[in-house]
Design a protein around this motif. Structure first.
Motif, PDB file in Angstrom:
ATOM      1  N   PHE A  42      79.702  71.999  81.628  1.00  0.00           N
ATOM      2  CA  PHE A  42      79.539  72.875  80.473  1.00  0.00           C
ATOM      3  C   PHE A  42      78.607  74.020  80.854  1.00  0.00           C
ATOM      4  CE2 PHE A  42      77.285  74.162  76.661  1.00  0.00           C
ATOM      5  CZ  PHE A  42      78.330  74.422  75.817  1.00  0.00           C
ATOM      6  N   PRO A  43      78.842  75.209  80.447  1.00  0.00           N
ATOM      7  CA  PRO A  43      79.852  75.780  79.570  1.00  0.00           C
ATOM      8  C   PRO A  43      81.059  76.326  80.317  1.00  0.00           C
ATOM      9  CG  PRO A  43      78.169  77.421  79.924  1.00  0.00           C
ATOM     10  CD  PRO A  43      77.766  76.184  80.713  1.00  0.00           C
ATOM     11  N   TYR A  44      81.111  76.130  81.637  1.00  0.00           N
ATOM     12  CA  TYR A  44      82.166  76.744  82.446  1.00  0.00           C
ATOM     13  C   TYR A  44      83.429  75.918  82.537  1.00  0.00           C
ATOM     14  CZ  TYR A  44      77.821  78.889  83.816  1.00  0.00           C
ATOM     15  OH  TYR A  44      76.610  79.498  83.773  1.00  0.00           O
ATOM     16  N   ARG A  47      88.562  74.167  79.053  1.00  0.00           N
ATOM     17  CA  ARG A  47      88.945  73.326  77.927  1.00  0.00           C
ATOM     18  C   ARG A  47      90.423  72.980  78.072  1.00  0.00           C
ATOM     19  NH1 ARG A  47      84.538  75.458  78.032  1.00  0.00           N
ATOM     20  NH2 ARG A  47      82.982  75.391  76.418  1.00  0.00           N
TER      21      ARG A  47
END
Length: 181
Positions: A42-44, A47
């Protein structure tokens, strides 16, 4: 601090602060350790809805504009045709560059906190939103570029697996008993 100043002075000082903020975000992003820009964390981390990059193609028509942004990874050349020519190691070396580019843009979005401390509420809101809106295309393009790189790595891995399966099925000339007869 700037709440009672004239609008011209407020805008000029905020322009200087924004320039300093952009410089500091770039400095922080360049000197942060590689463990903080891991594409798997996270955040890379990609998703589920953005795994193949189709989300960005369908909703933002990103193919038509992301290569025109003045980012470090665009100077490296990250179009699908250019990525096909690279080997897996070169592709993996580009992933931290893309993550750092996203980090620059994310840090820049926090300028709104600085503006809220210094400026009147309406000026802080307007300037903060303008900075955030300017960073959204950079964040979207970094995420899309990371999807392109990861897709190409997966494609190269599948190709290597396919070639190794074909190599196992193809008989070696020296294994045949042609020479013995």
């Amino acid at each position: 601090m700037l709440r009672s100043s004239s609008l011209g002075i407020v805008l000029f000082i905020n322009f200087l602060i924004i320039c300093l903020w952009l410089f500091l975000s770039r400095f922080i992003g360049r000197h942060i350790g590689s463990k903080h820009v891991d594409y798997r964390k996270f955040p890379y981390r990609a998703r589920e809805f953005e795994k193949r990059g189709d989300f960005y193609k369908e909703n933002f028509d990103i193919d038509s504009w992301y290569t025109y942004l003045p980012t470090e990874y665009n100077r490296l050349g990250n179009t699908p045709a250019q990525l096909e020519k690279l080997d897996t190691l070169a592709l993996k070396e580009r992933l931290p560059v893309v993550c750092r580019s996203e980090l620059f843009a994310l840090i820049n979005c926090f300028y709104i906190v600085c503006a809220a401390v210094l400026d009147a509420a309406h000026v802080a809101f307007i300037l903060g939103m303008l900075v955030i809106l300017a960073q959204i295309p950079l964040i979207l393009s970094a995420r899309y570029c990371r999807c392109l790189i990861l897709n190409e790595i997966v494609n190269k891995r599948r190709e290597l697996e396919r070639q190794s399966i074909l190599a196992d099925r193809t008989p070696n000339v020296f294994d045949l008993d042609i020479l013995d007869s």
